[in-house]
Enzyme design. Sequence first.
Site, PDB file in Angstrom:
ATOM      1  N   ASP A  63       0.823  -1.201   0.000  1.00  0.00           N
ATOM      2  CA  ASP A  63       0.000   0.000   0.000  1.00  0.00           C
ATOM      3  C   ASP A  63       0.858   1.253   0.000  1.00  0.00           C
ATOM      4  OD1 ASP A  63      -2.455  -1.221  -0.068  1.00  0.00           O
ATOM      5  OD2 ASP A  63      -2.814  -1.078   2.089  1.00  0.00           O
TER       6      ASP A  63
ATOM      7  N   TYR B 162       7.568  -9.699   6.860  1.00  0.00           N
ATOM      8  CA  TYR B 162       7.545  -8.255   7.068  1.00  0.00           C
ATOM      9  C   TYR B 162       8.174  -7.892   8.409  1.00  0.00           C
ATOM     10  CZ  TYR B 162       4.317  -7.539   3.209  1.00  0.00           C
ATOM     11  OH  TYR B 162       3.747  -7.484   1.957  1.00  0.00           O
TER      12      TYR B 162
END
Length: 295
Positions: free
Chosen positions: A73, A134
């Site tokens: 994003d 992540y």
Amino acid sequence: MSEQVEYTERRDGPEDGHVRVRLDLSYDGRDFSGWAKQAAGRRTVQGEIEDALRTVTRSGERTYELTVAGRTDSGVHARGQVAHVDLPAAVWEEHREKLLRRLAGRLPHDVRIWRVAEAPAGFDARFSAVWRRYAYRVTDHPGGVDPLLRGHVLWHDWTLDVEAMNAASVALLGEHDFAAYCKRREGATTIRTLQELSWERDRDGIVTAAVRADAFCHNMVRSLVGALLFVGDGHRPVEWPGKVLAAGVRDSAVHVVRPHGLTLEEVGYPADELLAARNREARNKRTLPNTACCG
């Protein structure tokens, strides 16, 4: 990334006369409107790389479309992103030796491609991946974030108990329907296998979450981090994130933290001989045992 990985379906390999090329890359997401191409005027990572490819291969108006391991994003960074592109064999043969250097000269400084190589048979940057990892970085220092790190570290204005956050993370591990921590998308499953979720404070006071799963749905990592920060600062008990997961619906108390603390660190793939099988397996829509619908 979000951390979403919902895409349109693709064929298993390149079209005849084409070569599948793997790209390993990184980018600073602060000035990008995410990975995926958007309407004119919105700057994206995919758009920048496809424009650079078109220029350095002298392909005119033709665009060679990228497929990525995990779409990120707006504001989310990547250190170990992976993508692939199918190039005509003649174009690959002409440019392969100089493509990396030419892309370095054409791309903006906030996106770098580190490796360009012909992909093994069966490779698909998205569907062949077996995990994505992540990191989310946050500091609770009363003075705030080091100015040199401000684009990559979230400031949390409450002291964090890392031990409590790790204890709360345990209930979230394994295969679950993460609907309570995902932004639902029509026709997309929210079932994921969370393989790792752990927190560690370094000597500089940066608290880093290591989050690894087979895949992530939209806003999943940032929602998990938001819930666990509430545990760390004492606003919620250790059991709360697990109860939210079990409820299976979005909880208004789960805060989706800001994107700049999130970085895609690494994407894992199986051995070359297992790539095609993984590619096919990952295309199947998942359900949990003893459930009639995957949501």
